[in-house]
Design an enzyme around this catalytic site. Structure first.
Site, PDB file in Angstrom:
ATOM      1  N   ARG A  66       0.822  -1.204   0.000  1.00  0.00           N
ATOM      2  CA  ARG A  66       0.000   0.000   0.000  1.00  0.00           C
ATOM      3  C   ARG A  66       0.857   1.254   0.000  1.00  0.00           C
ATOM      4  O   ARG A  66       1.869   1.317   0.684  1.00  0.00           O
ATOM      5  CB  ARG A  66      -0.932  -0.008   1.234  1.00  0.00           C
ATOM      6  CG  ARG A  66      -2.254  -0.685   0.943  1.00  0.00           C
ATOM      7  CD  ARG A  66      -3.078  -0.947   2.159  1.00  0.00           C
ATOM      8  NE  ARG A  66      -3.244   0.195   3.051  1.00  0.00           N
ATOM      9  CZ  ARG A  66      -3.991   0.165   4.157  1.00  0.00           C
ATOM     10  NH1 ARG A  66      -4.646  -0.936   4.469  1.00  0.00           N
ATOM     11  NH2 ARG A  66      -4.079   1.222   4.924  1.00  0.00           N
ATOM     12  N   ARG A  68      -0.159   8.333  10.249  1.00  0.00           N
ATOM     13  CA  ARG A  68      -1.409   7.601  10.499  1.00  0.00           C
ATOM     14  C   ARG A  68      -1.534   7.243  11.973  1.00  0.00           C
ATOM     15  O   ARG A  68      -2.617   7.304  12.546  1.00  0.00           O
ATOM     16  CB  ARG A  68      -1.466   6.334   9.639  1.00  0.00           C
ATOM     17  CG  ARG A  68      -1.779   6.627   8.178  1.00  0.00           C
ATOM     18  CD  ARG A  68      -1.433   5.467   7.273  1.00  0.00           C
ATOM     19  NE  ARG A  68      -2.089   4.228   7.614  1.00  0.00           N
ATOM     20  CZ  ARG A  68      -1.634   3.031   7.291  1.00  0.00           C
ATOM     21  NH1 ARG A  68      -0.494   2.901   6.614  1.00  0.00           N
ATOM     22  NH2 ARG A  68      -2.290   1.963   7.633  1.00  0.00           N
TER      23      ARG A  68
END
Ligand code: AP5
Ligand code: MG
Length: 216
Positions: free
Chosen positions: A161, A172
């Site tokens: 990803r 994140r």
């Protein structure tokens, strides 16, 4: 009766890995907000184009867009018995909206397993993760596919990803701590939180999650 289960946990905690097994065992739909955004990105829809910048920066897609997307998803036929929610809700506004949506559908959140994994473990999990376009998840060391680079379930090629780059992972995790971790208290106050040690082997985490869900 419909059963809605919310899986809570930081990026890389194992929400996707566990949601796949649990939804299959309990015959519930698996709703991953991240997978829906990635599908839209691949298909170059307006939603995908809107989400892309946020995702690549490791930030959350705005609440109104995300809530509307999940509202639509929850009304599909495969959710008739309920769903395992993976990655939604992620903010207090999303949690309140979910309560409202489920009320309209005649249900409530049954329990919220919180897969607890410390931040230092998450980085190695995400840097070694490989995924297929259908959302099946592997890890080079902890959960390798049978044939390198290919998905065991559908034979599709595995990819890494975009948001699993170290700098984005760091962002994140920060976003999770700031915006999502308040939901731990939100659900604890409502008596719904079930904490599970997510540092154990994948099968043991599954067993603990199923036991926690069975207790209700
Ligand atoms: P999303 O796709 O939801 O990503 P995430 O929450 O950051 O979580 P991950 O998918 O990275 O981790 P996971 O917990 O599913 O772990 P996994 O099972 O893969 O969201 C991506 C982006 O979309 C967001 O940043 C945001 O931009 C947007 N978005 C999504 N939802 C949103 C929302 N509600 N609101 C706003 N924006 C939203 O496992 C990780 C790795 O560890 C794998 O390699 C796996 O094999 C391995 N592993 C799993 N369990 C174990 C174990 N027990 N031991 C060892 N290894 C393990
Ligand atoms: Mg996931």
């Amino acid at each position: 009766m419909t059963t809605y289960i919310v899986l809570l946990g930081p990026p890389g905690a194992g929400k996707g890995t566990q949601a796949e097994v649990i939804s299959d065992r309990l015959k519930l739909a698996h709703i991953s907000s991240g997978d829906i955004f990635r599908e839209n990105l691949k298909n170059e829809t307006d939603l995908g184009k809107l989400a892309q910048g946020y995702m690549n920066r490791g930030e959350l897609v705005p609440d109104d867009v995300t809530i509307a997307m999940i509202r639509e998803r929850l009304t599909r036929p495969d959710c008739a018995q309920g769903a395992v929610l993976d990655g939604f809700p992620r903010t207090p506004a999303q949690a309140t909206a979910l309560d409202g949506m489920l009320k309209e559908l005649g249900g409530t959140v049954r329990c919220v397993p919180y897969i607890n994994v410390p931040s230092e473990v998450l980085v190695s999990r995400l840097s070694g993760r490989w995924t297929c376009q259908q959302g099946h998840v592997y890890h080079v060391v902890f959960n390798p596919p049978q044939v390198a680079g290919k998905c065991d379930v559908d034979g599709l090629e595995l990819y890494q990803r975009e948001d699993d780059q170290p700098a984005t992972v760091e962002r994140r995790i920060r976003v999770y701590l700031e915006q999502t971790s308040p939901l731990i208290e939100y659900y604890r106050e409502r008596g719904l939180l079930r904490e599970v040690d997510g540092t154990q082997a994948i099968d043991q985490v599954t067993a603990d999650l199923l036991a926690a869900i069975q207790k209700g």
